[in-house]
Design a protein around this motif. Structure first.
Motif, short mmCIF file in Angstrom:
data_model
loop_
_atom_site.label_atom_id
_atom_site.label_comp_id
_atom_site.label_asym_id
_atom_site.label_seq_id
_atom_site.Cartn_x
_atom_site.Cartn_y
_atom_site.Cartn_z
N ARG A 1 -8.03 10.62 5.25
CA ARG A 1 -6.58 10.54 5.45
C ARG A 1 -6.15 10.41 7.20
O ARG A 1 -6.68 11.26 7.81
N GLU B 1 -8.93 4.92 3.07
CA GLU B 1 -7.86 5.77 3.13
C GLU B 1 -7.52 6.23 1.70
O GLU B 1 -7.25 5.34 1.01
N ALA C 1 0.05 6.60 -6.60
CA ALA C 1 -1.10 7.30 -6.70
C ALA C 1 -0.52 8.84 -6.65
O ALA C 1 -1.12 9.92 -7.15
N GLY D 1 -0.72 3.76 -10.41
CA GLY D 1 -1.84 4.79 -9.90
C GLY D 1 -2.76 5.18 -11.20
O GLY D 1 -2.46 5.12 -12.18
N ILE E 1 0.62 -1.24 -0.11
CA ILE E 1 0.08 -0.07 0.18
C ILE E 1 0.84 1.16 -0.11
O ILE E 1 0.48 2.29 -0.68
N GLU E 2 1.98 1.22 0.73
CA GLU E 2 3.09 2.24 0.67
C GLU E 2 3.46 2.77 -0.72
O GLU E 2 3.68 3.45 -1.22
N ASP F 1 -7.82 6.93 -5.85
CA ASP F 1 -7.30 5.53 -5.57
C ASP F 1 -7.46 5.41 -3.96
O ASP F 1 -7.08 6.41 -3.21
N ALA G 1 -7.33 2.78 -0.36
CA ALA G 1 -6.83 1.50 0.15
C ALA G 1 -7.87 1.21 1.41
O ALA G 1 -8.40 2.26 2.00
N ARG H 1 0.79 4.13 -2.68
CA ARG H 1 0.55 5.70 -2.52
C ARG H 1 1.70 6.44 -3.28
O ARG H 1 1.66 7.35 -3.74
N LEU I 1 -5.48 7.32 -1.19
CA LEU I 1 -3.96 7.34 -1.77
C LEU I 1 -3.61 8.35 -2.47
O LEU I 1 -2.23 8.94 -2.59
N SER I 2 -4.47 8.70 -3.44
CA SER I 2 -4.43 10.09 -4.32
C SER I 2 -4.89 10.91 -3.76
O SER I 2 -5.64 11.25 -2.64
N VAL J 1 -7.43 -2.20 -2.53
CA VAL J 1 -7.13 -1.19 -3.12
C VAL J 1 -8.10 -1.06 -4.26
O VAL J 1 -7.88 -1.91 -5.10
#
Ligand code: MG
Ligand code: MG
Length: 272
Positions: free
Chosen positions: A266, A243, A17, A104, A10-11, A234, A236, A14, A245-246, A197
């Motif tokens: 966020r 949460e 994204a 992304g 996921i990181e 995007d 997650a 990110r 990501l974009s 995601v």
């Protein structure tokens, strides 16, 4: 099959994204009457590559460019060209990027010069529906809950929800399971689990939901010629909650817009 992402993945997502988010922010400062979508496409390709990524759409299913550029009555998948944008146009820009093996995918409908108030309203309702959908992407819900929420809000405003094109899971592939329609029934479809995601992306027509396709094999446009809008984030699923990501903050910074619309999705404030 739904591919669940680890915290590390996921990181990485990110990062991808944020590259597409920054790309749209860079474009936001360039969009004005007289500029062509092909020029913006070239700027975006250079920008994405300068950030150590690859344009996500270029060559995907043989798409010829880096961005999908869909003005006015075009819904999505428009091909950049040399026609200058005009005052009062809108243009939906969809941007993909691939970095560290993860995609992304991000879209925003921009105003060109001074846009009619009825079109501004279409853009606002479409973007609001995106967050209404994101809010339903949580543990205990299913795919149909997101689609139902977007569809209800959109149709309550008298607009058409495009059915033929949908959001999707996102990861090592641009389009993964599950499909995320912008219409649906409460409590139906795949169950959400942590580590999913998805790209949530309402495509909203001012008039009929019906669409047609140009003979270029790509461009989707409204059947009645009325405008259409498209916004995409995007997202997650982390600790049971959506949460982002974009972010649209790069766009808002370029345009001088203040917005707290993303804050609740966020965990920590975004440093931009
Ligand atoms: Mg997209
Ligand atoms: Mg997408």
């Amino acid at each position: 099959m739904i591919k669940i992402k680890s915290a590390e993945e996921i990181e990485l997502m990110r990062e991808s994204a944020l590259i597409v988010s920054k790309t749209l922010g860079m474009l936001a400062a360039e969009i004005k009457p007289g500029i062509t979508s092909l020029h913006l496409d070239k700027l975006a390709e250079t920008f994405i590559r300068d950030h150590g990524a690859t344009p996500g759409f270029l060559g995907l299913y043989n798409f010829p460019n880096s961005l999908c550029m869909s003005p006015n009555s075009q819904v999505v998948h428009g091909i950049p060209n040399n026609t200058p944008l005009k005052d009062g146009d809108i243009i939906s820009i969809d941007c993909g990027a691939l970095k560290n093996d993860f995609y992304g995918d991000h879209a925003y409908t921009f105003e060109v010069g001074e846009v009619k108030s009825e079109i501004k309203k279409l853009l606002k309702v479409t973007k609001d529906s995106l967050y209404i959908g994101i809010n339903e992407f949580k543990i205990g819900n299913r795919v149909g809950d997101v689609g139902f929420a977007i569809q209800k809000y959109t149709e309550d405003h008298g607009y058409g929800v495009v059915r033929e094109l949908v959001g999707h899971g996102l990861g090592r592939k641009m389009h993964e399971d599950p499909e995320m329609p912008n219409y649906g029934k409460r409590g139906r479809g795949k169950k959400f689990v942590n580590g999913m995601v998805v790209a949530i992306e309402p495509m909203t027509n001012m008039g009929t939901r019906r669409i047609k396709q140009l003979s270029d094999g790509w461009t989707i446009l409204t059947a009645d010629g009325q405008p259409s809008a498209h916004f995409e984030h995007d997202v997650a699923l982390v600790d049971g909650k959506p949460e982002l990501l974009s972010t649209f903050q790069y766009i808002y910074n370029a345009l001088g817009i203040k917005s707290d619309e993303e804050d609740k999705f966020r965990k920590q404030k975004l440093e931009i």
